[in-house]
Design an enzyme around this catalytic site. Structure first.
Site, PDB file in Angstrom:
ATOM      1  N   GLN A  67      54.391  99.389   7.715  1.00  4.37           N
ATOM      2  CA  GLN A  67      55.117 100.730   8.903  1.00  4.37           C
ATOM      3  C   GLN A  67      56.015 101.573   8.395  1.00  4.37           C
ATOM      4  O   GLN A  67      57.074 100.920   7.942  1.00  4.37           O
ATOM      5  CB  GLN A  67      55.927  99.709  10.218  1.00  4.37           C
ATOM      6  CG  GLN A  67      56.653 100.410  10.782  1.00  4.37           C
ATOM      7  CD  GLN A  67      57.096  99.642  11.518  1.00  4.37           C
ATOM      8  OE1 GLN A  67      58.617  99.444  11.811  1.00  4.37           O
ATOM      9  NE2 GLN A  67      56.766  99.361  13.353  1.00  4.37           N
TER      10      GLN A  67
ATOM     11  N   TYR B   6      63.738 105.508  16.933  1.00  6.89           N
ATOM     12  CA  TYR B   6      64.200 106.121  15.591  1.00  6.89           C
ATOM     13  C   TYR B   6      63.372 107.889  15.626  1.00  6.89           C
ATOM     14  O   TYR B   6      62.827 108.061  16.889  1.00  6.89           O
ATOM     15  CB  TYR B   6      63.172 104.972  14.455  1.00  6.89           C
ATOM     16  CG  TYR B   6      64.091 103.962  14.843  1.00  6.89           C
ATOM     17  CD1 TYR B   6      65.477 103.965  13.950  1.00  6.89           C
ATOM     18  CD2 TYR B   6      63.475 102.995  14.773  1.00  6.89           C
ATOM     19  CE1 TYR B   6      65.635 103.005  13.981  1.00  6.89           C
ATOM     20  CE2 TYR B   6      63.996 101.191  14.247  1.00  6.89           C
ATOM     21  CZ  TYR B   6      65.538 101.548  14.106  1.00  6.89           C
ATOM     22  OH  TYR B   6      65.886 100.712  14.401  1.00  6.89           O
TER      23      TYR B   6
ATOM     24  N   ARG C 271      53.396 102.116  16.900  1.00 14.44           N
ATOM     25  CA  ARG C 271      53.760 101.377  17.686  1.00 14.44           C
ATOM     26  C   ARG C 271      54.544 102.376  18.562  1.00 14.44           C
ATOM     27  O   ARG C 271      55.299 103.483  18.359  1.00 14.44           O
ATOM     28  CB  ARG C 271      55.234 100.545  17.102  1.00 14.44           C
ATOM     29  CG  ARG C 271      55.182  99.511  17.549  1.00 14.44           C
ATOM     30  CD  ARG C 271      56.206  98.707  16.656  1.00 14.44           C
ATOM     31  NE  ARG C 271      56.454  97.125  17.810  1.00 14.44           N
ATOM     32  CZ  ARG C 271      57.634  96.275  17.182  1.00 14.44           C
ATOM     33  NH1 ARG C 271      58.506  97.053  16.170  1.00 14.44           N
ATOM     34  NH2 ARG C 271      57.662  95.321  17.652  1.00 14.44           N
TER      35      ARG C 271
ATOM     36  N   GLY D 194      57.278  88.636  17.210  1.00 18.11           N
ATOM     37  CA  GLY D 194      58.867  88.741  15.789  1.00 18.11           C
ATOM     38  C   GLY D 194      59.259  87.533  15.488  1.00 18.11           C
ATOM     39  O   GLY D 194      58.306  87.011  14.590  1.00 18.11           O
ATOM     40  N   ARG D 195      60.232  86.961  16.611  1.00 16.81           N
ATOM     41  CA  ARG D 195      61.662  85.845  15.909  1.00 16.81           C
ATOM     42  C   ARG D 195      60.129  84.883  15.979  1.00 16.81           C
ATOM     43  O   ARG D 195      60.825  84.384  14.793  1.00 16.81           O
ATOM     44  CB  ARG D 195      62.176  85.940  17.344  1.00 16.81           C
ATOM     45  CG  ARG D 195      63.111  86.449  17.232  1.00 16.81           C
ATOM     46  CD  ARG D 195      64.500  87.003  17.864  1.00 16.81           C
ATOM     47  NE  ARG D 195      63.710  87.577  19.003  1.00 16.81           N
ATOM     48  CZ  ARG D 195      64.139  88.269  20.561  1.00 16.81           C
ATOM     49  NH1 ARG D 195      65.185  87.601  20.711  1.00 16.81           N
ATOM     50  NH2 ARG D 195      63.352  88.897  21.506  1.00 16.81           N
TER      51      ARG D 195
HETATM   52  C1  8OZ Z   1      66.291  95.246  13.401  1.00 17.95           C
HETATM   53  C2  8OZ Z   1      67.226  95.648  12.986  1.00 17.95           C
HETATM   54  C3  8OZ Z   1      67.253  97.031  11.972  1.00 17.95           C
HETATM   55  C4  8OZ Z   1      66.286  98.200  12.277  1.00 17.95           C
HETATM   56  C5  8OZ Z   1      62.859  98.188  14.766  1.00 17.95           C
HETATM   57  C6  8OZ Z   1      63.948  98.858  12.229  1.00 17.95           C
HETATM   58  O1  8OZ Z   1      63.987  97.480  15.569  1.00 17.95           O
HETATM   59  C7  8OZ Z   1      63.640  98.077  13.865  1.00 17.95           C
HETATM   60  C8  8OZ Z   1      65.260  97.379  13.244  1.00 17.95           C
HETATM   61  C9  8OZ Z   1      65.511  96.202  13.556  1.00 17.95           C
HETATM   62  O2  8OZ Z   1      61.873  98.560  15.429  1.00 17.95           O
END
Ligand code: 8OZ
Length: 372
Positions: free
Chosen positions: A101, A186, A233, A330-331
């Site tokens: 990723q 992001y 994503r 995920g988890r």
């Molecule tokens: C949790 C903590 C830090 C980064 C994301 C890359 O939410 C993350 C991330 C998740 O996509």
């Protein structure tokens, strides 16, 4: 009837099943270098009889500037490539598939993580009301993100090249492909969302303008390594990273329609608030994921459709019956290296320990038991 446990061709990847290990930040890569523990962790989840049909790596910084958290890995140096090669060789030896990723955090960073202690970069100089994780003397602390500076128009082609370079490095490191991180507030998502992007040039304002940077980056990566090994994503309504858009349906219907002609391998959609409520909404109406899917398929988009967020076996089976191609967990994958086997056999799941998610050693990382 198709099930989660059936194989699927996804772009250039022949997957043994439709259970995907979601990208999971674990903050166990000091100096941005992949470690032997990471080789063990990914390999434990790689054999598709027991583990994932496809692993998406944890979010990985494309440059030093792209980093926003302590001890997350990178993919911009030869040393990082060599470290990742050990991961991909071991995953492949176990019969697995793994994509990397590609991540740039934009404004979700801290001056202490940036080259020369400079301000993080963003579409606009708007600080996120959000925290980042800094590990100081081995202790993780949550700290406010720093005030970013706005990227100049002249800088954007260099950033596209940073993504190209990181994609090329990913292939050199043996990955089967890459996933563009366009989600969770992001950099690419900051360009998309109205409250983080107030630019007045060709990259801000209208939906078309706000989508431009994400589309340029994705197009460049697809040209660089081949569209059949690129996924992306998206998280249409997530509030993660303090991003908001009051017309998410129009925005993301447009984005997926524009992605359609790129012939990507897969689209990965986080439904609702990342790691939270699946029915979370922004704007004045619930987000319609069927409408999003239809917007993509109507534009002749053929990529596999991957869904994510809070799935269990029942919800995942229903999603596959409704037309989703892949389900990312995920988890559950943190705590169950053999998640696919457990789902297939209806076996109980180990419970993830939240206190060991971010940073630390093998505890809560490589010590979750598989079934006998
Ligand atoms: C949790 C903590 C830090 C980064 C994301 C890359 O939410 C993350 C991330 C998740 O996509």
């Amino acid at each position: 009837m198709t099930t989660l446990f059936d194989s699927l061709q996804v772009g250039s990847l022949q997957l043994a099943n439709r259970v995907v290990m979601a990208p999971l930040t674990r903050n166990r890569a000091p100096g941005a270098l992949p470690t032997p523990a990471m080789v063990t962790y990914y390999t434990q989840r790689a054999d598709p009889e027991n583990g994932a049909g496809l692993i998406v790596s944890e979010a990985t910084a494309i440059t030093h500037q792209a980093q926003g958290y302590s001890d997350v890995p990178g993919i911009w140096t030869d040393e990082q490539v060599a470290g990742w090669k050990k991961v991909t060789d071991s995953v492949h030896a176990a019969g697995g598939k793994i994509v990397l990723q590609l991540w740039h955090v934009g404004r979700i960073s801290h001056v202490d993580l940036q080259p020369g202690g400079q301000a993080p970069v963003a579409p606009s100089a708007i600080r996120a009301n959000a925290k980042t994780v800094l590990i100081r003397d081995g202790v993780p602390t949550f700290e406010d993100t720093s005030m970013p500076r706005a990227l100049t128009l002249q800088e954007l082609p260099g950033l596209v090249n940073d993504y190209r370079h990181a994609a090329r490095n990913s292939i050199a490191a043996g990955f089967d492909g890459v996933e563009v991180h366009g989600a969770n507030g992001y950099l690419l998502d900051q360009f998309l969302r109205a409250n983080a992007n107030t630019r007045t040039d060709a990259y801000g304002g209208s939906i078309e303008n706000r989508a431009r940077f994400l589309l340029e980056v994705t197009t460049a990566i697809a040209q660089e390594i081949g569209s059949d090994r690129v996924g992306i994503r998206l998280s249409p309504v997530t509030p993660a990273g303090d991003v908001e858009d009051l017309q998410p349906q129009a925005l993301f219907n447009y984005v997926v329609a524009q992605l359609a002609p790129l012939n990507l391998a897969y689209l990965h959609v986080i439904e609702g608030a990342t790691g939270g409520a699946r029915d979370y909404a922004q704007g004045d109406k619930p987000f319609d994921y069927v409408e999003l899917y239809t917007a993509y398929r109507s534009a002749d988009g053929k990529a596999a459709w991957m869904v994510n967020n809070g799935y269990d076996l029942a919800l995942a089976s229903q999603a596959i019956a409704n037309g989703a191609d892949l389900v990312a967990f995920g988890r559950p994958f943190i705590a169950n290296p053999d998640l696919t086997r457990r789902l297939r056999e209806g076996a109980p799941l180990n419970t993830p320990d939240h206190t060991t998610f971010y940073g630390g050693d093998e505890k809560g990382y490589t010590d979750y038991p598989a079934l006998a």
